[in-house]
Design a protein around this motif. Structure first.
Motif, PDB file in Angstrom:
ATOM      1  N   LEU A   1     -11.519  -5.520 -45.686  1.00 40.08           N
ATOM      2  CA  LEU A   1     -10.847  -5.119 -44.447  1.00 40.08           C
ATOM      3  C   LEU A   1     -11.376  -5.857 -43.224  1.00 40.08           C
ATOM      4  CD1 LEU A   1     -10.315  -1.253 -44.788  1.00 40.08           C
ATOM      5  CD2 LEU A   1      -8.745  -3.129 -45.314  1.00 40.08           C
ATOM      6  N   SER A   2     -12.503  -6.554 -43.373  1.00 40.98           N
ATOM      7  CA  SER A   2     -13.014  -7.347 -42.255  1.00 40.98           C
ATOM      8  C   SER A   2     -12.030  -8.449 -41.877  1.00 40.98           C
ATOM      9  CB  SER A   2     -14.374  -7.961 -42.606  1.00 40.98           C
ATOM     10  OG  SER A   2     -14.257  -8.854 -43.707  1.00 40.98           O
ATOM     11  N   GLU A   3     -11.184  -8.851 -42.826  1.00 46.81           N
ATOM     12  CA  GLU A   3     -10.155  -9.843 -42.521  1.00 46.81           C
ATOM     13  C   GLU A   3      -9.172  -9.309 -41.477  1.00 46.81           C
ATOM     14  OE1 GLU A   3      -8.296 -12.091 -45.707  1.00 46.81           O
ATOM     15  OE2 GLU A   3      -9.820 -11.390 -47.117  1.00 46.81           O
ATOM     16  N   LEU A   4      -8.947  -8.002 -41.475  1.00 44.04           N
ATOM     17  CA  LEU A   4      -8.039  -7.404 -40.499  1.00 44.04           C
ATOM     18  C   LEU A   4      -8.628  -7.471 -39.098  1.00 44.04           C
ATOM     19  CD1 LEU A   4      -6.842  -4.260 -42.514  1.00 44.04           C
ATOM     20  CD2 LEU A   4      -5.968  -6.603 -42.567  1.00 44.04           C
ATOM     21  N   ASP A   5      -9.942  -7.268 -38.991  1.00 46.32           N
ATOM     22  CA  ASP A   5     -10.606  -7.418 -37.691  1.00 46.32           C
ATOM     23  C   ASP A   5     -10.521  -8.862 -37.207  1.00 46.32           C
ATOM     24  OD1 ASP A   5     -11.579  -4.770 -37.051  1.00 46.32           O
ATOM     25  OD2 ASP A   5     -13.014  -5.006 -38.685  1.00 46.32           O
ATOM     26  N   GLU A   6     -10.641  -9.794 -38.151  1.00 44.12           N
ATOM     27  CA  GLU A   6     -10.515 -11.215 -37.806  1.00 44.12           C
ATOM     28  C   GLU A   6      -9.112 -11.506 -37.262  1.00 44.12           C
ATOM     29  OE1 GLU A   6      -9.485 -15.198 -40.290  1.00 44.12           O
ATOM     30  OE2 GLU A   6     -10.968 -13.869 -41.199  1.00 44.12           O
ATOM     31  N   ILE A   7      -8.098 -10.945 -37.918  1.00 47.15           N
ATOM     32  CA  ILE A   7      -6.714 -11.138 -37.471  1.00 47.15           C
ATOM     33  C   ILE A   7      -6.509 -10.537 -36.100  1.00 47.15           C
ATOM     34  CG2 ILE A   7      -4.330 -10.420 -37.908  1.00 47.15           C
ATOM     35  CD1 ILE A   7      -4.945 -10.739 -40.907  1.00 47.15           C
ATOM     36  N   ARG A   8      -7.011  -9.322 -35.904  1.00 50.64           N
ATOM     37  CA  ARG A   8      -6.848  -8.671 -34.604  1.00 50.64           C
ATOM     38  C   ARG A   8      -7.501  -9.491 -33.486  1.00 50.64           C
ATOM     39  NH1 ARG A   8      -9.695  -3.073 -33.737  1.00 50.64           N
ATOM     40  NH2 ARG A   8     -11.460  -4.472 -34.049  1.00 50.64           N
ATOM     41  N   GLN A   9      -8.658 -10.058 -33.767  1.00 53.47           N
ATOM     42  CA  GLN A   9      -9.336 -10.876 -32.765  1.00 53.47           C
ATOM     43  C   GLN A   9      -8.498 -12.089 -32.389  1.00 53.47           C
ATOM     44  OE1 GLN A   9     -11.838 -10.298 -30.940  1.00 53.47           O
ATOM     45  NE2 GLN A   9     -12.246 -12.321 -30.044  1.00 53.47           N
ATOM     46  N   ILE A  10      -7.898 -12.741 -33.391  1.00 49.05           N
ATOM     47  CA  ILE A  10      -7.047 -13.899 -33.118  1.00 49.05           C
ATOM     48  C   ILE A  10      -5.845 -13.482 -32.270  1.00 49.05           C
ATOM     49  CG2 ILE A  10      -5.522 -15.633 -34.151  1.00 49.05           C
ATOM     50  CD1 ILE A  10      -7.411 -15.622 -36.596  1.00 49.05           C
ATOM     51  N   ILE A  11      -5.178 -12.406 -32.675  1.00 48.17           N
ATOM     52  CA  ILE A  11      -4.007 -11.920 -31.947  1.00 48.17           C
ATOM     53  C   ILE A  11      -4.372 -11.525 -30.519  1.00 48.17           C
ATOM     54  CG2 ILE A  11      -2.294 -10.056 -31.854  1.00 48.17           C
ATOM     55  CD1 ILE A  11      -1.725 -12.186 -33.971  1.00 48.17           C
ATOM     56  N   SER A  12      -5.584 -11.023 -30.338  1.00 47.53           N
ATOM     57  CA  SER A  12      -6.019 -10.555 -29.015  1.00 47.53           C
ATOM     58  C   SER A  12      -6.284 -11.682 -28.029  1.00 47.53           C
ATOM     59  CB  SER A  12      -7.290  -9.704 -29.149  1.00 47.53           C
ATOM     60  OG  SER A  12      -7.065  -8.561 -29.934  1.00 47.53           O
ATOM     61  N   VAL A  13      -6.756 -12.840 -28.515  1.00 45.40           N
ATOM     62  CA  VAL A  13      -7.217 -13.880 -27.601  1.00 45.40           C
ATOM     63  C   VAL A  13      -6.458 -15.203 -27.696  1.00 45.40           C
ATOM     64  CG1 VAL A  13      -9.537 -12.884 -27.621  1.00 45.40           C
ATOM     65  CG2 VAL A  13      -8.997 -14.750 -29.192  1.00 45.40           C
ATOM     66  N   HIS A  14      -5.714 -15.427 -28.765  1.00 43.78           N
ATOM     67  CA  HIS A  14      -5.070 -16.728 -28.947  1.00 43.78           C
ATOM     68  C   HIS A  14      -4.021 -16.961 -27.855  1.00 43.78           C
ATOM     69  CE1 HIS A  14      -3.072 -20.144 -30.808  1.00 43.78           C
ATOM     70  NE2 HIS A  14      -4.000 -20.164 -31.741  1.00 43.78           N
TER      71      HIS A  14
END
Length: 253
Positions: free
Chosen positions: A183-196
């Protein structure tokens, strides 16, 4: 989950019922990005998703709505896994620069694989879509899976929406051979969506939800109702935005 979407606690969820379950989910849980816009960060886990979506009655983006539905399917005896995909942006006609940031579900039933998606805005099949290629029709439109070989995966979801699309359009590409293992991959995705800088979800609030015969979409500047092929779009102010968010999406802003 059953209480949120209105399914009896005692009812056995069979594969043949998933059309009904997916429709109830689409009509109940909004696709929305308020956590990103208002900076409400949290670590994604089964418990935090339950708290957000089932206890607080909020919605979420694909990496929140599809995982909570994945856990629901898992608990009801289905053979499922989460996969990552790359969305195709229609206006510039290119794959999203945010990369593999879409989350969907693969379900195996009777030795056949199906795509399940409850987190793709209003472009939801509302039914399991077979990877074997059969066209699925729902109240929203037609959906099919096409095999491919590219850098993003081995299958593409194609969509043809009622009253909107004359031809098939690409939804996203996903890799059936690379399931989400942590599920850490979901946090990685959220971080990308948040700042990209090319993310469409970190600039303005967005809420959308399917309804009978159409869907509704709310931003901080407009409220759009698309019903039976007709569109009504109203320009709104901040107070109206908060009122509509509460009335139509059950979200306190």
């Amino acid at each position: 989950m059953r209480k949120r979407i209105g399914i009896s606690q005692n009812e056995t969820i069979r594969f043949e019922m998933l059309d009904q379950v997916l429709e109830k989910t689409a009509f109940t849980i909004p696709f929305e990005n308020t956590n990103i816009i208002f900076g409400n960060s949290y670590k994604i886990s089964k418990e935090s998703l339950i708290n957000k979506i089932l206890l607080k009655n909020e919605g979420g983006l694909c990496y929140e709505i599809n995982p909570i539905f994945y856990f629901f399917l898992l608990e009801n005896g289905f053979n499922v896994r989460l996969v990552r995909g790359v969305v195709y942006n229609q206006q510039p006609q290119r794959w999203s620069p945010t990369g593999r940031t879409h989350i969907a579900i693969l379900l195996m039933h009777n030795n056949q694989n199906y795509l399940i998606d409850t987190g793709f805005g209003v472009n939801l099949p509302l039914k399991p879509v077979p990877l074997a290629g059969q066209i699925i029709q729902s109240a929203i439109g037609e959906f099919r899976i096409v095999p491919v070989k590219n850098e993003f995966g081995d299958y593409i979801l194609e969509i043809k929406l009622h009253n909107k699309d004359n031809d098939w359009k690409i939804g996203y590409c996903f890799d059936s051979n690379k399931p989400v293992n942590d599920l850490s991959e979901l946090d990685e995705i959220r971080q990308i969506i948040s700042v990209h800088p090319d993310s469409t979800f970190n600039k303005h609030p967005l809420m959308t939800k399917n309804k009978n015969n159409g869907h509704i979409t709310l931003t901080d500047s407009s409220f759009t109702q698309y019903m039976k092929g007709e569109t009504i779009k109203d320009v709104i102010d901040e107070e109206t935005f908060k009122g509509i968010a509460k009335k139509h999406f059950s979200l306190e802003i």
